[in-house]
Enzyme design. Structure first.
Site, PDB file in Angstrom:
ATOM      1  N   ARG A   1       0.868  -1.181   0.000  1.00 58.72           N
ATOM      2  CA  ARG A   1       0.000   0.000   0.000  1.00 58.72           C
ATOM      3  C   ARG A   1       0.902   1.227   0.000  1.00 58.72           C
ATOM      4  NH1 ARG A   1      -3.898  -2.590   4.138  1.00 58.72           N
ATOM      5  NH2 ARG A   1      -5.667  -3.267   2.877  1.00 58.72           N
TER       6      ARG A   1
ATOM      7  N   GLN B   1       6.317  -5.456   4.584  1.00 60.05           N
ATOM      8  CA  GLN B   1       6.224  -6.886   4.330  1.00 60.05           C
ATOM      9  C   GLN B   1       5.738  -7.187   2.908  1.00 60.05           C
ATOM     10  OE1 GLN B   1       5.381  -8.725   8.690  1.00 60.05           O
ATOM     11  NE2 GLN B   1       3.546  -8.041   7.653  1.00 60.05           N
TER      12      GLN B   1
ATOM     13  N   ASN C   1       6.430 -11.463   4.591  1.00 58.80           N
ATOM     14  CA  ASN C   1       5.084 -11.209   5.086  1.00 58.80           C
ATOM     15  C   ASN C   1       4.736 -12.156   6.223  1.00 58.80           C
ATOM     16  OD1 ASN C   1       2.465 -10.379   5.436  1.00 58.80           O
ATOM     17  ND2 ASN C   1       1.676 -11.458   3.642  1.00 58.80           N
TER      18      ASN C   1
ATOM     19  N   ASP D   1      -2.416   1.370  11.461  1.00 57.46           N
ATOM     20  CA  ASP D   1      -2.593   0.787  10.138  1.00 57.46           C
ATOM     21  C   ASP D   1      -1.954   1.691   9.091  1.00 57.46           C
ATOM     22  OD1 ASP D   1      -3.749  -1.638  10.561  1.00 57.46           O
ATOM     23  OD2 ASP D   1      -5.801  -0.993  10.208  1.00 57.46           O
TER      24      ASP D   1
ATOM     25  N   ASP E   1      -3.213   2.255   5.976  1.00 59.33           N
ATOM     26  CA  ASP E   1      -4.163   2.815   5.010  1.00 59.33           C
ATOM     27  C   ASP E   1      -5.188   3.717   5.690  1.00 59.33           C
ATOM     28  OD1 ASP E   1      -5.275   0.696   6.384  1.00 59.33           O
ATOM     29  OD2 ASP E   1      -6.420  -0.058   4.677  1.00 59.33           O
TER      30      ASP E   1
ATOM     31  N   ASP F   1      -5.263  -8.316  17.833  1.00 59.98           N
ATOM     32  CA  ASP F   1      -5.513  -7.194  18.737  1.00 59.98           C
ATOM     33  C   ASP F   1      -6.450  -7.586  19.878  1.00 59.98           C
ATOM     34  OD1 ASP F   1      -7.712  -7.452  17.047  1.00 59.98           O
ATOM     35  OD2 ASP F   1      -7.537  -5.447  16.188  1.00 59.98           O
TER      36      ASP F   1
ATOM     37  N   HIS G   1     -10.775   5.339   8.314  1.00 57.42           N
ATOM     38  CA  HIS G   1     -10.360   4.034   7.804  1.00 57.42           C
ATOM     39  C   HIS G   1     -11.509   3.479   6.975  1.00 57.42           C
ATOM     40  CE1 HIS G   1      -9.064  -0.185   7.798  1.00 57.42           C
ATOM     41  NE2 HIS G   1      -7.920   0.164   8.343  1.00 57.42           N
TER      42      HIS G   1
END
Length: 600
Positions: A157, A185, A212, A238, A240, A350, A374
């Site tokens: 990304r 990754q 990854n 994150d 993105d 998480d 998000h």
């Protein structure tokens, strides 16, 4: 009187560009003109309210976290006006807490009544324009130094991650960030698109390239790297997302004054609809091992249409069990005490970490007024793609570590298997049975599947023919058939279920016409369960899943699923003991260091 100094808990800020500019109602209500990041102009003869998501002060949760019993708003004003502090309790009782008239540097000091949850500024103008600027909420509370590192996990990304690094380089964050670490990754490296050196505000940046290992491997790397930099906290982010820099400042301030070492999390706003609050915080039903929103009726609530002072679900603060790692501040002391993530690759890392931290005495607080934007998870196909394996496998692993009673979680997950089968999603059914087999094999499989689990899941789906078929640009996308509405009420649902079951038992009819096109939102058992062939649109809208009913495969999948769950129920106590004992090692720094030495 509150001291003129004190800790700046949060500042009044305003949107000037980016996605925040499309979320004006989250900052101020009324006919105001935004003059800059810290200033607004209010015309004559009107009133403006700052009873908004980003600029009201969530006094209740700050009082709970720090023990404060008063707060002061410091502001500068040009032009004569009336400045009032208003507040509200969880049950809706209103308060006027302070008032100041005139201009110049003003301090509105307020003692917090019992049960007060929010406090905010209102400004009333008279014959002249009033300019309000440099306003900030200050508290008197013992504070300690906070050294905050940021850990970002990214995979292919590049554009999103580059935008995030640019935002983290904002001058507003110069004095609150110590280091930024990006764990890359992917196969499309972020390095050429990242700053060659520190961020534009001078904060040091480090890019770590590794294979990854999923979110759990990436975020664990960030946590462990923070142990060696002298950081007191590590902010998991994150790649993105779009941030509101003030949210990071607020987490920093609360971390410096909170009693104990709580995990501090952000709420989630929708990137697709910038004023919509997608996640307020998560609670866990331990018996089913399934999370749910603290306020389900406010899921996807548009804050522009829900004033916080008159919306019960926004007025009250409920405890949470964990916070998503889209933005969560973790004390490094907690990492030292309980370890990093389990090697779950993706999904549930998480949640499991939050439960493990709580068991060690470190609660999680999700802070209103602290958020980022998000893409909501409702816009993803994670129940139909390779992630379906990790959804079930990691849910059961979390249950084995944290729950002694298996009956409800096994029943709940079996009903999900039935749902997949009724929806003709046989690839998901195969994946979920593999997940059950792996769980039964013991905790040793977690490290064995950390690297190859995703590729194996993709192969299983490919063999089952369950993959997104991209739209052909040369052909017109088939229009969806007339959508059926979901059955409402127990009687209607029972009738629809009866129809679905009878259809599932009937022989499959030869395909005599093109498969019906079904929109993703309607791709439920009550719709797909009545079809023999379906073209289910993907959540992204850029392709379709082609689904075909098979009585023999449906029955085989359900028999296998039921048999595996009986085995799991029978061996739960012994398996639970094995997973709990292994968790301490699998989350530990030596385990992860060994993985990383092979991953670079």
């Amino acid at each position: 009187m509150a001291a003129e100094t004190g800790v700046v808990a949060q500042r009044l800020v305003f949107p000037v560009d980016g996605i925040a500019a499309d979320a004006g109602p989250l900052y101020v209500r009324g006919p105001v003109v935004v003059e800059g990041r810290r200033a607004v102009r209010i015309p004559p003869g009107v009133s403006a309210s700052f009873a908004t998501y980003f600029n009201a002060f969530p006094a209740g949760i700050w009082a709970s976290a720090t023990g404060i019993d008063r707060v002061a708003l410091h502001l500068s004003a040009e032009g004569a006006g009336v400045h009032r502090l208003r507040g509200v309790t969880a049950d809706g009782a209103p308060y006027t807490l302070a008032e100041s008239r005139g201009s110049g540097v003003l301090v509105l000091d307020a003692v917090l009544p019992q049960g007060l949850t929010w406090i905010w500024l209102e400004v009333e103008t008279g014959r002249e324009t009033v300019r309000v600027f440099d306003a900030e909420w200050r508290i008197d509370a013992p504070s300690r130094p906070v050294r905050m590192d940021v850990a970002i996990t990214t995979m292919n990304r590049v554009d999103d991650c580059a935008l995030l690094l640019h935002a983290l380089g904002d001058a507003e964050l110069t004095d609150v960030l110590a280091h930024v670490v990006v764990v890359d990754q992917g196969t499309d490296p972020i390095g050429p698109h990242a700053p060659d050196g520190p961020l534009r505000n001078g904060v040091p940046l480090r890019v770590i390239v590794q294979e990854n290992l999923g979110g759990s491997g990436g975020f664990s790397r960030g946590m462990l790297e923070a142990l060696g930099t002298g950081a007191t906290h590590v902010l998991l982010l994150d790649d993105d997302v779009r941030i509101e820099p003030e949210s990071i400042r607020r987490l920093h301030a609360l971390a410096s004054t909170a009693v104990g070492d709580p995990l501090l999390g952000a709420q989630m706003l929708s990137m697709l609809e910038p004023t919509v609050l997608h996640s307020m915080g998560e609670q866990m039903d331990r018996s089913r091992m399934w999370w749910h929103s603290t306020e389900p009726e406010l899921s996807a609530a548009d804050l522009a249409a829900h004033p916080l002072e008159s919306t019960p679900g926004l007025r009250r603060f409920r405890p949470v069990d964990f916070n998503g790692w889209w933005m969560c501040l973790v004390p490094t002391q907690v990492v030292r005490a309980v370890g990093a993530s389990l090697p779950l690759f993706i999904k549930w890392d998480d949640a499991e970490f939050g439960l493990r931290a709580a068991a060690a005495g470190h609660r999680t607080l999700t802070i209103p007024g602290v958020a980022l934007w998000h893409v909501p998870w409702t816009s993803k196909d994670d129940g139909l793609d390779w992630q379906a394996y990790f959804q079930l496998r990691n849910r059961l692993v979390t249950a084995l570590v944290h729950e002694r009673r298996p009956r409800r979680v096994l029943w709940a997950t079996w009903t999900q298997d039935v749902n997949h089968v009724l929806c003709l999603q046989y690839g998901s059914g195969r994946l979920r049975n593999v997940a059950l087999e792996d769980v039964l094999s013991g905790p040793e499989h977690l490290s064995a599947t950390l690297r190859g689990g995703r590729a194996r899941a993709q192969r299983i789906l490919a063999d089952a023919g369950q993959a997104v078929r991209p739209d052909d640009p040369a052909q017109e996308t088939p229009a969806p058939h007339r959508e059926q509405s979901a059955p409402r009420g127990a009687i209607a649902q029972a009738r629809r279920l009866t129809r679905v079951l009878l259809h599932q038992l009937a022989p499959v009819r030869p395909l005599s016409r093109p498969a019906e096109t079904v929109q993703r939102a309607s791709g439920k058992w009550w719709r797909l369960g009545l079809l023999d062939d379906a073209r289910l649109r993907s959540a992204s809208g850029s392709g379709s899943f082609l689904l075909h009913r098979s009585r023999s495969e449906a029955l085989a999948l359900l028999r296998r699923s039921a048999g595996l769950r009986l085995r799991l129920w029978w061996s739960w106590r012994a398996l639970s003991r094995r997973y709990r004992e292994a968790a301490r090692e699998l989350a530990g720094e030596p385990f992860w260091r060994g993985i990383y030495s092979e991953a670079e």
